[in-house]
Write a protein that holds these residues in place. Structure first.
Motif, mmCIF file in Angstrom:
data_model
loop_
_atom_site.group_PDB
_atom_site.id
_atom_site.type_symbol
_atom_site.label_atom_id
_atom_site.label_comp_id
_atom_site.label_asym_id
_atom_site.label_seq_id
_atom_site.Cartn_x
_atom_site.Cartn_y
_atom_site.Cartn_z
ATOM 1 N N ASP A 6 -0.016 3.010 -10.631
ATOM 2 C CA ASP A 6 -0.915 4.059 -11.106
ATOM 3 C C ASP A 6 -2.018 3.394 -11.943
ATOM 4 O O ASP A 6 -1.724 2.696 -12.920
ATOM 5 C CB ASP A 6 -0.069 5.014 -11.973
ATOM 6 C CG ASP A 6 -0.849 6.206 -12.456
ATOM 7 O OD1 ASP A 6 -2.093 6.104 -12.555
ATOM 8 O OD2 ASP A 6 -0.210 7.227 -12.760
ATOM 9 N N SER A 8 -4.353 4.934 -13.647
ATOM 10 C CA SER A 8 -4.829 5.741 -14.787
ATOM 11 C C SER A 8 -4.711 4.901 -16.049
ATOM 12 O O SER A 8 -3.731 4.178 -16.221
ATOM 13 C CB SER A 8 -3.953 6.972 -15.007
ATOM 14 O OG SER A 8 -3.723 7.647 -13.832
ATOM 15 N N ASN A 9 -5.691 5.000 -16.909
ATOM 16 C CA ASN A 9 -5.689 4.302 -18.199
ATOM 17 C C ASN A 9 -5.818 2.782 -18.084
ATOM 18 O O ASN A 9 -5.596 2.071 -19.056
ATOM 19 C CB ASN A 9 -4.425 4.612 -19.018
ATOM 20 C CG ASN A 9 -4.234 6.096 -19.171
ATOM 21 O OD1 ASN A 9 -5.195 6.807 -19.443
ATOM 22 N ND2 ASN A 9 -3.008 6.570 -18.956
ATOM 23 N N PRO A 21 -10.420 3.737 -13.349
ATOM 24 C CA PRO A 21 -10.149 4.799 -12.378
ATOM 25 C C PRO A 21 -11.421 5.608 -12.089
ATOM 26 O O PRO A 21 -12.296 5.711 -12.949
ATOM 27 C CB PRO A 21 -9.129 5.695 -13.101
ATOM 28 C CG PRO A 21 -8.586 4.875 -14.196
ATOM 29 C CD PRO A 21 -9.623 3.875 -14.576
ATOM 30 N N LYS A 65 -4.611 8.320 -7.745
ATOM 31 C CA LYS A 65 -4.596 7.391 -8.887
ATOM 32 C C LYS A 65 -4.284 5.947 -8.491
ATOM 33 O O LYS A 65 -3.549 5.245 -9.190
ATOM 34 C CB LYS A 65 -3.563 7.840 -9.926
ATOM 35 C CG LYS A 65 -3.803 9.241 -10.446
ATOM 36 C CD LYS A 65 -2.755 9.587 -11.486
ATOM 37 C CE LYS A 65 -3.050 10.863 -12.201
ATOM 38 N NZ LYS A 65 -2.308 12.001 -11.878
#
Ligand SMILES: CC(C)(COP(=O)(O)OP(=O)(O)OC[C@H]1O[C@@H](n2cnc3c(N)ncnc32)[C@H](O)[C@@H]1OP(=O)(O)O)[C@@H](O)C(=O)NCCC(=O)NCCS
Length: 189
Positions: A6, A8-9, A21, A65
């Motif tokens: 993932d 994200s962040n 992202p 993501k």
């Protein structure tokens, strides 16, 4: 085995680029490079013909993501994408007990030939091996796509086999490559 990461962040940086992202605000930049004929076609998708089409794909990026937007630090624009995709396990059977994924990428035609994608790929390789502890990374290009072949070679991937990619816009013969963590750690790239 395929591993999902993932993004994200996660924010990665190189001399000339930021990888982060995708965001809803990226739609205009995304459409600008994805609507240029002959770019997506080299990666297995047709160029976008409307902002709505780009919005649909952007929404998928936001949900899944797994795709980085590539930002040019100088212009602050999104100039491409780099996705952490599923590799085809058929071609990498001997690695079924190890953790891997495939890189997929596209760069705005305006920016080709400056070594930007090799730079982005290199940073993602560092991230996946050093921070996510993957065992291997794969990459593939259509046989005629020598531009992508160069990105793969510049990052030290080893050729594994030819295959057939059966995608949305047809079947293409392709070439599959691997980069193993031990080769990366031994400084072979
Ligand atoms: C593949 C791609 C990401 C390469 O990115 P890049 O940042 O331009 O990579 P490089 O600068 O290292 O250039 C790679 C090769 O492209 C060729 N090239 C350079 N400028 C070019 C241009 N303006 N037009 C066509 N080819 C060019 C050169 O052969 C170069 O290899 P070299 O450095 O050994 O001379 C980019 O061409 C692209 O987005 N293509 C369309 C999508 C695609 O093919 N995605 C990959 C699917 S597997």
């Amino acid at each position: 085995m395929n591993v999902r990461i993932d993004v994200s962040n996660i924010k990665l940086e190189t001399d000339r680029l930021i990888l982060r992202p995708f965001q809803e605000e990226d739609l205009t930049d995304f459409y600008a490079y994805a609507s240029v004929p002959g770019v997506g076609e080299m990666a297995g998708w047709t160029h976008h013909t409307s902002m709505e089409e780009s919005k649909k794909i952007l929404d998928i990026f936001l949900q899944e993501k797994k795709t980085f937007a590539i930002i040019n630090k100088e212009s602050k624009q999104v100039i491409g994408s780099l996705g952490l995709e599923e590799y085809d396990e058929e071609y990498f059977k001997e690695y079924e007990d190890q953790r891997g994924l495939e890189l997929g990428y596209v760069l705005s035609k305006e920016y080709w030939g400056k070594g930007l994608m090799p730079e982005a790929v290199h940073r993602v390789i560092e991230f996946l091996f050093d921070e996510k502890n993957l065992d291997f990374i794969t990459c593939a290009h259509f046989i005629q796509n020598s531009q992508s072949r160069r990105v793969i070679e510049k990052n030290g991937f080893q050729f594994v086999c030819e295959g057939v990619y059966d995608g949305k816009i047809g079947k293409f013969e392709d070439r599959n490559y691997i980069l193993r963590k031990e080769d990366y750690r031994n400084g072979k790239i």
